[in-house]
Design a protein around this motif. Structure first.
Motif, PDB file in Angstrom:
ATOM      1  N   UNK A  16       0.847  -1.198   0.000  1.00 20.32           N
ATOM      2  CA  UNK A  16       0.000   0.000   0.000  1.00 20.32           C
ATOM      3  C   UNK A  16       0.879   1.244   0.000  1.00 20.32           C
ATOM      4  N   UNK A  17       1.954   1.184   0.777  1.00 14.60           N
ATOM      5  CA  UNK A  17       2.908   2.299   0.811  1.00 14.60           C
ATOM      6  C   UNK A  17       3.428   2.605  -0.602  1.00 14.60           C
ATOM      7  N   UNK A  18       3.800   1.554  -1.325  1.00 10.36           N
ATOM      8  CA  UNK A  18       4.336   1.778  -2.668  1.00 10.36           C
ATOM      9  C   UNK A  18       3.261   2.250  -3.646  1.00 10.36           C
ATOM     10  N   UNK A  23       1.013   6.631  -6.906  1.00 12.27           N
ATOM     11  CA  UNK A  23      -0.114   7.507  -7.231  1.00 12.27           C
ATOM     12  C   UNK A  23       0.290   8.960  -6.986  1.00 12.27           C
ATOM     13  N   UNK A  24       1.020   9.163  -5.901  1.00  9.36           N
ATOM     14  CA  UNK A  24       1.481  10.509  -5.553  1.00  9.36           C
ATOM     15  C   UNK A  24       2.386  11.088  -6.637  1.00  9.36           C
ATOM     16  N   UNK A  41      10.756   5.685  -5.362  1.00  6.60           N
ATOM     17  CA  UNK A  41       9.765   4.689  -5.749  1.00  6.60           C
ATOM     18  C   UNK A  41      10.127   3.998  -7.060  1.00  6.60           C
ATOM     19  N   UNK A  42      10.669   4.755  -8.015  1.00  3.43           N
ATOM     20  CA  UNK A  42      10.974   4.125  -9.299  1.00  3.43           C
ATOM     21  C   UNK A  42      12.267   3.317  -9.255  1.00  3.43           C
ATOM     22  N   UNK A  43      13.124   3.595  -8.267  1.00  4.00           N
ATOM     23  CA  UNK A  43      14.418   2.915  -8.268  1.00  4.00           C
ATOM     24  C   UNK A  43      14.281   1.410  -8.032  1.00  4.00           C
ATOM     25  N   UNK A 148      -1.656   5.297 -15.066  1.00 10.28           N
ATOM     26  CA  UNK A 148      -1.629   6.417 -14.123  1.00 10.28           C
ATOM     27  C   UNK A 148      -1.652   7.753 -14.839  1.00 10.28           C
ATOM     28  N   UNK A 149      -0.841   7.901 -15.901  1.00  9.78           N
ATOM     29  CA  UNK A 149      -0.747   9.228 -16.509  1.00  9.78           C
ATOM     30  C   UNK A 149      -1.898   9.511 -17.459  1.00  9.78           C
TER      31      UNK A 149
END
Lengths: 521, 306
Positions: A16-18, A23-24, A41-43, A148-149
């Protein structure tokens, strides 16, 4: 094994954190968040990290090594925590089970290995020979980015604006409305197709995508086959009640044969939580190998391992080959111009070899000049970012796209570097200019030019007309965007470089003013 | 269905009242025009920092209470066109804008909003100009100028070329309008001062550039005279305007001009800058349209040197 029941809640919290993090970062349409959040997040994204490592070596681009080590230790943890698409699929599966319709119990399903490994082979082949289009279409992070985008972001903007309206009606201006830019059909339908495809697959089997289509899932599945910890059933204590089989999202527990197909297990730990006898859970498989080792084809397995290793180092090799093509077209016409690639993308070739089309740069570009390409880069370059000077122009002081790019397709530039990166050069068509055709003042282009590569010089009747100095032009497109002429095209425009060049630094002399004690009026 | 009807009716009613309310204010605005009770037609201040120059200038005009009555809404329009720091002087000085907001609040303004239709990306302009922070610190609110739906169509009855355009609703709805340009060189319009600054309250600037920039600037100046113009001549961009390339373009001149007459303010500002007023065509055209006067000798000017 009872004590392993803590694993499932931990997995849920991390996932959920990820998901919230992703989303953020895709909601950050005005680039307000520090780029580090986005990079964090992307790493952890496997393929982007592999692509980024040779471009920007360092800790932040070493995420794929972490994922490989993690998979060798305890299986496909990535798929249930760090992978935003995997977590989204879990969320959809959760919703599916809440539907008020009768649903079949999950049971063991045979793996669709022919499809799975053919797709993996195709992905690897694509990486070598055809550019990375196939990978772009298959990679889970890129697909999440597309959703997402293109689907989520418009929803976010509408919600933001409704909230903003509500606040403004109460005289509070703290939430600023956002502009919903031009509707881009291709990316929208791409996002929609991916999303609907995922929903359909979730309807059949929760993790069908992850275990059949996803090349990252296939690779990590192979690694999981030799991992230190594996989910195993304890033959002696198992009562074959079948609860674990029903709980398994990957349909990989075969309760009849007391076997778990580790290559498809996404480490969700649902089975551990439902087992009343504590008969299923992680087991060390390296030390007492003889007990567990089935009659597997080790030759085949080694071949796969070798291929994997090759996949890992392939981008490094590709980089080493080098690919410098000169792109000078100072005299080419507007109608023949190609796409302008973002600052830091080095060249169109570099962009096409490294960009997976996740759309994060396009999402965060504060001036919205970055837009997804259709066929501007050719068929294999669809969805890649390009500068659209009709919609905006590249903000001279902004380096956001390179900062957030998870693959290094757009390299991070410092502001001084960015200010000397020439994406293209200015071309002025005096015949189209208002000052010549209408005989009235304008100067809109020069007004917007950050380096004064476009400057105004005296013209007839006290007028001034633009003159250009391409050496100090960075190709930001501000002049083109600001030009009031639209038919047949702007009187001043950027002609793109296929390989970005270095711009000269603009020089200006310090102004002197004589101060007087008297007022001049 | 009853509840739905109720909601529908109350929404309609509130929209109607809202419209009437804003129309009412708009009418009083247009009727009020320039206050004739001011002690001077213009106040020019030099050799101070932006805050003290404004404090002294506004005091000479009888204080902000001569412009803002308790309970009124105020819109302040600085130049925030560029993603550029204060020392580059592409935007109005943030301390000056903050001080104006502070005086408005102290005079009892119900709300003070600040906006510009920026050229560079607006969130970066608001932030990096320092204006957003200064406005918030002093109790004002920043509003975006980037939403086309916020611009309302208006007729410019005295306009020669520009006869209709779309103006930001805050200009139409607010009781008091304070125009705060920064004095600077301008590649296209020669100078950017009070009248050029008003291009930041209309939506379609392209029309101006296409249809005789100077005439359009002057035409629009007939639409709505700001209640007060404050020309920021503290740091002045002498070349490469309006955006500028580096701090080399900027001279520290330490001037401030306050006037309700845009033509007079622009005339005085060109003299401070050191350019013939006649070179800036829109000033002369605006005078011809009755916006104000270039004859500074006919005016009652207070000059303050700190």
């Amino acid at each position: 094994m009872n004590r392993q029941t803590f694993l499932r809640p931990v997995r849920i919290i991390v996932s959920i954190f990820f998901l919230v993090g992703f989303i953020l970062i895709f909601s950050d349409v005005k680039a307000k968040l520090p780029s580090g959040i986005s990079l964090f997040f992307t790493s952890f994204q496997f393929l982007p990290s592999i692509l980024k490592f040779p471009n920007v070596p360092g800790i932040i681009s070493s995420g794929f090594i972490f994922i490989i080590v993690l998979s060798l230790f305890s299986g496909r943890i990535y798929c249930s925590t760090f992978c935003p698409l995997g977590v989204l699929i879990d969320a959809l599966g959760f919703l599916k089970r809440k539907l008020p319709v009768k649903q079949k119990r999950r049971k063991y399903k045979k793996p669709l290995n022919i499809i799975r490994y053919s797709i993996l082979a195709l992905a690897i082949f694509s990486l070598f020979f055809t550019g990375i289009l196939a990978i772009n279409l298959l990679d889970p992070y890129a697909n999440f980015g597309r959703i997402a985008s293109n689907l989520y972001q418009p929803v976010f903007i509408v919600m933001n604006n409704l909230l903003s309206k509500l606040f403004v009606s109460m005289n509070i201006y703290s939430i600023q409305p956002l502009v919903f830019n031009v509707f881009q059909a291709l990316p929208f339908y791409a996002g929609l197709t991916v999303f609907l495809g995922i929903i359909v697959m979730v309807f059949f089997r929760d993790r069908l995508y992850c275990n059949t289509i996803c090349p990252v899932g296939a690779i990590l599945g192979l690694l999981s086959k030799i991992s230190f910890l594996k989910i195993k059933i304890n033959n002696s204590s198992c009562t074959q009640c079948g609860k674990c089989q029903i709980a398994c999202k990957a349909n990989c527990i075969n309760i009849k044969e007391l076997k778990v197909d580790t290559s498809r297990c996404v480490s969700c730990f649902n089975c551990i939580s439902v087992c009343e006898e504590s008969s299923i859970g992680y087991k060390n498989t390296w030390i007492r190998k003889s007990e567990i080792q089935e009659k597997t084809d080790t030759a085949k397995r080694n071949l796969i391992k070798a291929g994997l290793l090759f996949l890992g180092i392939n981008p490094l090799l590709a980089k080493a080959e080098g690919e410098d093509k000169e792109g000078g077209h100072g005299t080419k016409r507007f109608s023949t111009r190609g796409p302008i690639s973002p600052p830091g993308s080095v060249s169109i070739d570099h962009l096409k070899k490294n960009c997976i089309g996740c759309g994060l740069c396009i999402s965060v570009c504060p001036s919205d000049v970055l837009q997804p390409a259709f066929l501007e880069y050719g068929f294999t370059g669809m969805m890649l970012p390009r500068l659209d000077n009709k919609i905006g122009f590249c903000n001279f002081e902004c380096t956001k796209c390179g900062e957030v790019c998870p693959t290094g397709a757009i390299l991070p530039l410092t502001i001084p570097e960015k200010k000397l990166t020439q994406m293209g050069i200015v071309q002025f068509r005096q015949g189209l200019c208002i000052v010549e055709s209408e005989g009235t003042a304008c100067g809109s282009c020069s007004e917007h030019c950050p380096t004064q590569a476009v400057y105004m010089v005296p013209y007839r009747d006290d007028l001034t007309i633009p003159e250009v100095d391409p050496d100090i032009c960075v190709g930001c497109g501000a002049c083109e965007h600001a030009c009031p002429v639209i038919d047949p095209h702007a009187a001043i425009y950027v002609f793109p470089h296929e390989v970005h060049q270095a711009a000269k630094e603009p020089v200006s002399e310090k102004v002197e003013v004589e101060s007087t004690e008297e007022f001049p009026f | 269905m009853k509840r739905r009807d109720f909601i529908r009716r109350s929404v309609t009613a509130s929209v109607a009242t809202g419209t009437l309310f804003s129309m009412g204010k708009w009418n009083t605005l247009l009727a009020s025009g320039i206050s004739s009770e001011l002690p001077f037609d213009m106040v020019a201040v030099k050799n101070g920092n932006p805050i003290e120059m404004f404090d002294m200038g506004i005091a000479a005009l009888g204080g902000m209470k001569n412009f803002v009555k308790p309970g009124q809404s105020v819109v302040v329009k600085p130049n925030i066109g560029w993603d550029s720091p204060p020392e580059r002087a592409a935007n109005t000085n943030p301390e000056l804008v903050g001080q104006i907001v502070k005086h408005c609040i102290a005079a009892g303004a119900k709300k003070v909003t600040v906006f510009d239709r920026t050229c560079d990306e607006w969130t970066r302009c608001y932030k990096n100009s320092g204006i957003e922070q200064a406005v918030k610190d002093n109790g004002g609110q920043m509003v975006t100028g980037a939403i086309e739906a916020d611009y309302m169509p208006v007729k410019i009855s005295k306009g020669v070329t520009l006869k209709e355009t779309k103006v930001h609703k805050l200009i139409l709805e607010s009781d008091v309008f304070i125009n705060v340009p920064v004095l600077k060189n301008h590649g296209g319009a020669q100078m950017s001062i009070t009248m050029k600054n008003l291009m930041g309250i209309v939506w379609d600037r392209r029309f101006y550039h296409k249809n005789d920039l100077h005439q359009c600037i002057a035409d629009f100046a007939t639409f709505r005279n700001p209640d007060l113009n404050v020309v920021d001549g503290y740091r002045v961009m002498k070349q490469n305007g309006p955006r500028g390339v580096s701090v080399n373009d900027v001279a520290l001149m330490k001037y401030l001009i306050l006037s309700a007459d845009m033509v007079a303010a622009d005339t005085a500002a060109t003299k401070v800058f050191g350019i013939e007023t006649a070179m800036v065509k829109h000033i002369g055209i605006a005078e011809g349209l009755g916006v104000g006067t270039t004859n500074l000798e006919s005016l009652n000017i207070k000059r303050i040197s700190i």
